[in-house]
Design a protein around this motif. Structure first.
Motif, short mmCIF file in Angstrom:
data_model
loop_
_atom_site.label_atom_id
_atom_site.label_comp_id
_atom_site.label_asym_id
_atom_site.label_seq_id
_atom_site.Cartn_x
_atom_site.Cartn_y
_atom_site.Cartn_z
N ASP A 112 0.84 -1.19 0.00
CA ASP A 112 0.00 0.00 0.00
C ASP A 112 0.88 1.25 0.00
O ASP A 112 1.68 1.45 0.91
CB ASP A 112 -0.90 -0.01 1.24
CG ASP A 112 -1.95 1.09 1.20
OD1 ASP A 112 -1.57 2.28 1.07
OD2 ASP A 112 -3.15 0.79 1.32
N ARG A 114 0.23 4.29 0.58
CA ARG A 114 0.01 5.19 1.71
C ARG A 114 0.76 4.68 2.95
O ARG A 114 1.30 5.47 3.72
CB ARG A 114 -1.48 5.33 1.99
CG ARG A 114 -2.24 6.06 0.90
CD ARG A 114 -3.73 5.87 1.03
NE ARG A 114 -4.09 4.47 0.85
CZ ARG A 114 -5.34 4.01 0.89
NH1 ARG A 114 -6.33 4.84 1.11
NH2 ARG A 114 -5.59 2.73 0.73
N ASN A 115 0.77 3.37 3.13
CA ASN A 115 1.54 2.81 4.23
C ASN A 115 3.02 3.08 4.05
O ASN A 115 3.73 3.46 4.99
CB ASN A 115 1.30 1.30 4.35
CG ASN A 115 -0.01 0.97 5.01
OD1 ASN A 115 -0.57 1.76 5.76
ND2 ASN A 115 -0.54 -0.21 4.72
N GLY A 117 4.43 5.50 2.37
CA GLY A 117 4.69 6.92 2.59
C GLY A 117 4.72 7.27 4.06
O GLY A 117 5.59 8.01 4.53
N ALA A 118 3.76 6.74 4.83
CA ALA A 118 3.71 7.01 6.27
C ALA A 118 4.94 6.43 6.98
O ALA A 118 5.50 7.06 7.88
CB ALA A 118 2.44 6.43 6.87
N ARG A 121 7.96 8.58 6.26
CA ARG A 121 7.91 9.84 7.03
C ARG A 121 8.38 9.61 8.47
O ARG A 121 9.20 10.38 8.99
CB ARG A 121 6.48 10.38 7.02
CG ARG A 121 6.33 11.73 7.70
CD ARG A 121 4.93 12.28 7.49
NE ARG A 121 4.78 13.61 8.07
CZ ARG A 121 3.71 14.37 7.91
NH1 ARG A 121 2.70 13.93 7.18
NH2 ARG A 121 3.64 15.57 8.47
N ASP A 144 2.59 9.69 -5.75
CA ASP A 144 1.72 9.43 -4.61
C ASP A 144 2.53 9.12 -3.35
O ASP A 144 2.17 9.55 -2.26
CB ASP A 144 0.80 8.24 -4.93
CG ASP A 144 -0.64 8.52 -4.56
OD1 ASP A 144 -1.02 9.71 -4.53
OD2 ASP A 144 -1.38 7.55 -4.31
N LYS A 147 3.99 12.32 -1.93
CA LYS A 147 2.99 13.11 -1.22
C LYS A 147 2.70 12.54 0.16
O LYS A 147 2.66 13.26 1.16
CB LYS A 147 1.70 13.18 -2.04
CG LYS A 147 1.82 13.98 -3.33
CD LYS A 147 0.55 13.84 -4.16
CE LYS A 147 0.72 14.47 -5.54
NZ LYS A 147 -0.45 14.20 -6.42
N THR A 148 2.46 11.22 0.23
CA THR A 148 2.09 10.63 1.51
C THR A 148 3.24 10.60 2.50
O THR A 148 3.02 10.50 3.70
CB THR A 148 1.54 9.19 1.32
OG1 THR A 148 2.49 8.41 0.61
CG2 THR A 148 0.23 9.21 0.56
N SER A 149 4.47 10.70 1.99
CA SER A 149 5.63 10.75 2.90
C SER A 149 5.96 12.18 3.30
O SER A 149 6.92 12.41 4.04
CB SER A 149 6.85 10.12 2.22
OG SER A 149 7.40 10.98 1.24
N SER A 235 2.13 0.78 9.27
CA SER A 235 2.84 2.05 9.43
C SER A 235 2.91 2.46 10.90
O SER A 235 3.90 3.03 11.36
CB SER A 235 2.17 3.16 8.60
OG SER A 235 0.88 3.45 9.07
#
Length: 252
Positions: A112, A114-115, A117-118, A121, A144, A147-149, A235
């Motif tokens: 994923d 988003r996972n 990226g998180a 971060r 993407d 951005k999410t990171s 995450s």
């Protein structure tokens, strides 16, 4: 709209000749899709460049490419990486040479974006010196992910490997302790020693750390779950593991 959700137009190139020229100019290509059964002289040249530059390639039905773009792709599409990947065999000695104690993150097929990226971060905020990912079975690092990171992936080395098992063995041979986060663990993560050179392995959202990598780990660590849901988001788990290492390294 035919373009797949989550893929920006800046993320890909299409057309055989355009992709050949991009590779020759040194552009970082993450992965290439080629229509199954496609054969001609340019495709042969592209395949030679793919092999020479060790670029991931998938032979797919034309419908998969059409879902990304309907433009004149000629049956070939390349995903462009927004970052330059690092070589783990160069990064690790560099950390030791700087007199730092390695704190690394190994991601075993986090799918994923988003996972990913998180996680990136949290890792950057905690001073993790490198994130190691497999070439296959991993969320693609595109716009993407950036951005999410919150842009973190531009500030931390990301090392891509075509054999995660061999890379983890390399870490162990380099004097780095490898711990894996798993609900099967026999020790609480807060009871593990994390001040020494360390690599934390986080597994996929569905199946966790692969059995092969689990066997390599020096310790299998668990995060206590007291509610009815069986597991945390990966995450969140990664952040807990990373910051436990930070806590131990910064406490008086």
């Amino acid at each position: 709209m035919m373009r797949q959700k989550g893929i920006d137009k800046e993320d890909f190139l299409f057309g055989t000749r355009a992709i050949i020229e991009a590779i020759k100019k040194g552009k970082t290509i993450d992965r290439i899709l080629i229509k199954k059964g496609l054969r001609n002289e340019l495709i042969t040249e592209l395949q030679e460049l793919i092999k020479e530059n060790e670029i991931g390639v998938q032979y797919v039905p034309i419908e998969k490419i059409n879902r990304i773009t309907r433009k004149n792709h000629q049956g070939v599409l390349a995903f462009v990486s927004p970052i330059e990947f690092d070589n783990v065999e160069t990064v690790i000695p560099g950390i030791f040479e700087e007199g730092k104690t390695p704190l690394l993150l190994v991601l075993d097929q986090i799918t994923d974006v988003r996972n990913f990226g998180a996680i990136a971060r949290s890792a950057e905020c905690a001073g993790v010196q490198a994130i190691i990912i497999p070439e296959k079975g991993m969320a693609r690092i595109g716009a993407d992910a950036v951005k999410t990171s919150a842009g973190a992936i531009h500030n931390i080395p990301i090392c891509k490997t075509n054999n995660l098992y061999h890379t983890v063995r390399f870490l162990k041979d380099s004097g780095i302790k490898v711990v894996a986060a798993t609900e099967k663990g026999d020790k609480l993560y807060t009871n593990a020693e994390m001040k020494s050179p360390l690599a934390i392995v986080m597994g996929s959202e569905d199946t966790g750390v692969s059995a092969q990598i689990l066997k390599l780990a020096d310790e299998q660590l668990k995060i206590p779950i007291l509610g009815q849901i069986e597991s945390l988001n990966v995450s969140v788990s990664a952040a807990l593991m990373i910051y436990e290492a930070v806590r131990q390294r910064t406490q008086a």
